[in-house]
Scaffold this motif. Structure first.
Motif, PDB file in Angstrom:
ATOM      1  N   LEU A 163      49.297  50.963  46.695  1.00 54.32           N
ATOM      2  CA  LEU A 163      49.483  49.651  47.321  1.00 54.32           C
ATOM      3  C   LEU A 163      49.013  49.608  48.775  1.00 54.32           C
ATOM      4  O   LEU A 163      48.858  48.517  49.332  1.00 54.32           O
TER       5      LEU A 163
ATOM      6  N   VAL B 264      47.644  51.997  41.017  1.00 50.79           N
ATOM      7  CA  VAL B 264      47.086  51.463  42.259  1.00 50.79           C
ATOM      8  C   VAL B 264      47.941  51.935  43.428  1.00 50.79           C
ATOM      9  O   VAL B 264      49.179  51.820  43.385  1.00 50.79           O
TER      10      VAL B 264
ATOM     11  N   SER C 164      50.861  39.976  44.341  1.00 58.83           N
ATOM     12  CA  SER C 164      49.959  41.126  44.293  1.00 58.83           C
ATOM     13  C   SER C 164      50.229  41.997  43.074  1.00 58.83           C
ATOM     14  O   SER C 164      49.293  42.463  42.407  1.00 58.83           O
TER      15      SER C 164
ATOM     16  N   PHE D 280      41.286  43.039  45.542  1.00 54.52           N
ATOM     17  CA  PHE D 280      41.615  42.936  44.122  1.00 54.52           C
ATOM     18  C   PHE D 280      40.350  43.083  43.276  1.00 54.52           C
ATOM     19  O   PHE D 280      40.380  43.692  42.199  1.00 54.52           O
TER      20      PHE D 280
ATOM     21  N   VAL E  33      52.020  51.614  39.982  1.00 49.91           N
ATOM     22  CA  VAL E  33      51.642  51.544  41.387  1.00 49.91           C
ATOM     23  C   VAL E  33      52.279  52.684  42.152  1.00 49.91           C
ATOM     24  O   VAL E  33      53.302  53.239  41.752  1.00 49.91           O
TER      25      VAL E  33
ATOM     26  N   LEU F 222      39.581  46.777  43.242  1.00 53.23           N
ATOM     27  CA  LEU F 222      40.438  47.479  42.293  1.00 53.23           C
ATOM     28  C   LEU F 222      40.006  47.219  40.858  1.00 53.23           C
ATOM     29  O   LEU F 222      40.095  48.104  39.999  1.00 53.23           O
TER      30      LEU F 222
ATOM     31  N   TYR G  93      46.144  47.566  35.249  1.00 50.60           N
ATOM     32  CA  TYR G  93      46.909  48.723  35.704  1.00 50.60           C
ATOM     33  C   TYR G  93      48.343  48.637  35.194  1.00 50.60           C
ATOM     34  O   TYR G  93      48.886  47.546  35.020  1.00 50.60           O
TER      35      TYR G  93
ATOM     36  N   LYS H 209      48.788  40.387  40.029  1.00 50.39           N
ATOM     37  CA  LYS H 209      47.328  40.525  39.975  1.00 50.39           C
ATOM     38  C   LYS H 209      46.930  41.941  39.552  1.00 50.39           C
ATOM     39  O   LYS H 209      45.969  42.118  38.787  1.00 50.39           O
ATOM     40  N   VAL H 210      47.643  42.931  40.049  1.00 47.84           N
ATOM     41  CA  VAL H 210      47.382  44.321  39.662  1.00 47.84           C
ATOM     42  C   VAL H 210      47.579  44.503  38.161  1.00 47.84           C
ATOM     43  O   VAL H 210      46.758  45.123  37.472  1.00 47.84           O
TER      44      VAL H 210
END
Length: 253
Positions: free
Chosen positions: A10, A8, A26, A239, A38, A242, A35, A29-30
């Motif tokens: 950011l 991801v 965050s 989110f 990042v 994503l 995932y 949550k990713v």
């Protein structure tokens, strides 16, 4: 592309990464979406050590960054130290200065600067990568700005981080653009484009009009290491965006 090398960017979550507490939530949550990495960009003024701590706690690798040109020119040692701390090889620049965008000479001048930066980073085991927008595809005496950057930079010192959305907006087939940087792209930005009310808008991967089957195949063919999902503007909770992109990438694993 494997599950472990989908990341991801950011910057997509920039409004949710301003403080340490925000970044912690965050990143969790990713990771919960699935995932495993990042790219650090657009976050608040958070100490590099804390960023590393929070990423580790969430089980996320830092695969790449975007840093400012000033950091590369005037704060080089600290920039290197930060990337070493993060075990992050790819040092990205999100755009070239405005004054370099309006002429072939401007692009040529920046190509020299990029090569110098890239060679210095190489001495520390790091790789400089340049991220495009659409303006690099303006032509100057028959060559686009991107042509100049590709032709006039040291191919070993300067890599590219093509953005599929912006390549398409620039009037170039992303698949063709990917093949043009064979051997020079370890990180790609995956971003889709949709038409809504006669306007082009950013979209979740697989929800727009770009041919991601062909894009992923081309990336595999040239040996891309990291596939980074980015969406500059989300028309729903980012989110959720994503998560949709992550889900839609699963058939390509």
């Amino acid at each position: 592309m494997n599950l472990s090398n989908i990341a991801v960017q950011l910057y997509t979550l920039r409004d949710y990464c301003k403080t340490e507490a925000d970044l912690e939530q965050s990143l969790k949550k990713v990771a919960d979406i699935g995932y495993q990495a990042v790219q650090v960009s657009g976050i608040g003024p958070i100490a590099p050590e804390k960023v590393k701590e929070l990423a580790d706690a969430a089980g996320l690798r830092i695969c790449a960054t975007h840093v400012g040109l000033d950091s590369l020119l005037h704060d080089f040692d600290n920039t290197v130290q930060k990337h070493k701390l993060w075990n992050c090889k790819y040092v990205g620049l999100g755009s070239l200065p405005d004054e370099n965008r309006t002429s072939a000479e401007g692009y040529s001048s920046f190509a020299k600067t990029a090569t110098e930066i890239g060679r210095k980073l190489q001495e520390h085991g790091l790789q400089f990568i340049y991220h495009n927008h659409q303006f690099e595809y303006q032509k100057f005496e028959g060559r686009t700005g991107m042509d100049i950057l590709q032709q006039e930079t040291d191919s070993t010192a300067v890599g590219f981080e093509l953005d599929t959305y912006w390549v398409h907006v620039g009037g170039v087939n992303p698949v063709d653009a990917i093949h043009q940087v064979k051997g020079r792209m370890g990180v790609v930005h995956l971003k889709d484009l949709e038409i809504v009310d006669y306007q082009q808008v950013f979209a979740e991967i697989g929800e727009g009009n770009l041919n991601f089957k062909a894009i992923i195949e081309a990336c595999r063919e040239i040996g891309v290491e990291w596939y980074v999902v980015e969406q500059d503007v989300c028309r729903r909770d980012p989110f959720e965006s994503l998560a949709i992109s992550f889900r839609n990438l699963q058939p390509f694993l």
